[in-house]
Design an enzyme around this catalytic site. Structure first.
Site, mmCIF file in Angstrom:
data_model
loop_
_atom_site.group_PDB
_atom_site.id
_atom_site.type_symbol
_atom_site.label_atom_id
_atom_site.label_comp_id
_atom_site.label_asym_id
_atom_site.label_seq_id
_atom_site.Cartn_x
_atom_site.Cartn_y
_atom_site.Cartn_z
ATOM 1 N N GLY A 263 0.795 -1.206 0.000
ATOM 2 C CA GLY A 263 0.000 0.000 0.000
ATOM 3 C C GLY A 263 0.835 1.266 0.000
ATOM 4 N N ASP A 264 2.135 1.129 -0.166
ATOM 5 C CA ASP A 264 3.018 2.292 -0.223
ATOM 6 C C ASP A 264 4.208 1.916 -1.107
ATOM 7 O OD1 ASP A 264 4.239 4.803 0.382
ATOM 8 O OD2 ASP A 264 3.215 4.814 2.306
#
Length: 483
Positions: A263-264
């Site tokens: 997610g990053d």
């Protein structure tokens, strides 16, 4: 008939009773032997920077792999016991098949943690099993909150010669518990990472799967001579701040043959935040990234910054594949960061479905606090990209330097970008940048003039290997008994 005083029936019953007792005794002995034989001996091979002279299993220290029993004490006891072999060939802790629930525990020097292919370390959701540390000195505060930070699941400081490896066993952070509390603002401290080494040297992390980290996955910080090979990192693409690998104020790092869905940023290179990073003054330098596959729809395959106040220099990335990822290589900084990003070399990237291929910004305004110096300007120079193919791209590049502090010596060569059907009408936007291009399609902005086909070999990649590339692995054979 003469009465003898002895009842034949009673004699018979007594004899039978003795036989039953004898049989029962034999069965007990056999059961005990069976339990002794219940210890399974397993042999396995792996490659490592060091082989160990002594092996033990987590079951030798009371470990229970049922997914319910806390093994925090078992892991702490195991590491403490095995530390006595540090000067006697080192020690290896074997984690067999099973689900091993545990809170945070530290490793020791000259030590290997080996996970069976069906072993799963499950991160505890009991906050009492996560001690709180002070903020990192180069950050001045936690990333999530101004206070301290929860200790990482597997942790070590001031160590040398440490290996975390296996047959692709799993470290599961059970992150949804932490993500929900983070979104609700219920956490007083920064979420834990899955693996962190501080002030350490000669580290190997290989052949392990990391799942659902509460925050960052792998975080070497203030460390050197780090080898990361063949790891898999998976988290939901909307999970908050689940960066894959974050080398932070580290020297001589090699990351290769790894697969990351997060997610990053898949890899985020860092070196401290604003005035704290400037004061600490420890750059990340001599970093090799190769054969990386990344999926991260909201972030970058490789990010440099935004916390780069101690400096970032000599970064070499090659053979990078990114699929459905926001950007390829992203440089993030702003006024007040100070520091530098210099001598970045990237070649052979294959990019599919991207928002931006190239993204540099000097306007990433997150600050540790209000005490930063707005006159501390970062230096961004010597950024080299070559041999890149991309398709289904929304925008080729967004390059935003800082007014009065342009990003310089940018070189982009031999790049073909296939634009998406609904791509932006202007594929390149450039402000406060200087450099050259050669053989780039679609045509770059005027601040990066095309030097013609004769310069197609521009942006050369360094030919001399780094010292971390000369590290040779040994083949280790181990045999361990466990219940």
């Amino acid at each position: 008939m003469v009465w003898s005083g002895k009842n034949p029936m009673r004699i018979k019953v007594a004899r039978m009773a003795r036989v039953v007792v004898l049989v029962a005794f034999i069965l007990v002995l056999r059961g005990a032997e069976g339990r002794k034989k219940g210890k399974v001996a397993e042999s396995f091979e792996y490659t490592a920077i060091s082989c160990r002279g002594h092996s033990a299993s987590i079951t030798d220290f009371g470990g229970v792999g049922d997914g319910k029993t806390s093994n925090t004490k078992a892991f702490k006891d195991a590491v403490d016991n095995l530390s006595k072999y540090a000067s006697k060939g080192g020690a290896q802790l074997y984690v067999p098949a099973g689900k091993w629930l545990t809170g945070s525990f530290s490793l020791t020097s000259h030590f290997t943690l080996f996970l069976h292919k069906d072993a799963v370390l499950l991160a505890s959701q009991d906050m009492k099993e996560w001690p709180v540390l002070k903020p990192l000195p180069s950050y001045g505060r936690g990333r999530d909150a101004a206070g301290g930070r929860f200790t990482s699941l597997i942790y070590g400081t001031n160590l040398t010669d440490v290996i975390v490896t296996g047959a692709n066993g799993t470290i599961d952070g059970q992150g949804s518990f932490w993500w929900q509390n983070f979104h609700k603002g219920k956490l007083k401290y920064t979420r834990p990472y899955l693996l962190e080494f501080m002030y350490s040297d000669n580290i190997q992390i290989s052949n392990v799967t990391f799942l659902n980290s509460p925050s960052w996955n792998v975080h070497p910080v203030y460390s050197s001579n780090i080898l990361i090979q063949g790891i898999t990192i998976i988290a939901p693409v909307k999970s908050p701040n689940t960066d894959g690998i974050n080398p932070d104020s580290c020297t001589n790092v090699r990351i290769e043959d790894s697969y990351i869905v997060s997610g990053d940023d898949c890899i985020a290179v860092k070196s401290g935040w604003d005035e704290y990073g400037i004061s600490f003054g420890m750059p990340t330098k001599h970093l090799v990234i190769r054969r990386l596959t990344c999926i991260s729809p909201y972030s970058a395959a490789i990010a440099l910054g935004s916390e780069m106040s101690g400096g970032i220099q000599d970064i070499r990335a090659e053979d990078i594949t990114a699929i459905h990822t926001e950007s390829g290589v992203r440089i993030k900084t702003t006024r007040g960061r100070g520091g530098f990003v210099k001598d970045v070399y990237v070649k052979r990237m294959s990019l599919h479905t991207m928002k931006w291929v190239f993204w540099m910004t000097g306007n990433y305004k997150q600050h540790a606090d209000n005490h930063y110096d707005p006159n501390a300007l970062p230096v961004i120079q010597g950024i080299n990209y070559r041999d890149i193919v991309a398709d289904n791209v929304s925008m080729a590049a967004r390059l935003e330097g800082i007014e009065g502090d342009p990003f310089t010596q940018i070189c982009i060569s031999n790049v073909t970008i296939g634009m998406a059907a609904k791509a932006k009408k202007v594929p390149w936007t450039c402000t406060d940048v200087e450099g050259i291009t050669s053989g780039v399609s679609p045509r770059p902005c005027d601040l990066l003039p095309d030097q013609g086909p004769e310069k197609i070999k521009a942006c050369d990649f360094p030919a001399e290997p780094l010292s971390i590339d000369r590290v040779m692995l040994k083949r280790c054979t181990s045999r361990v008994k466990h219940m």
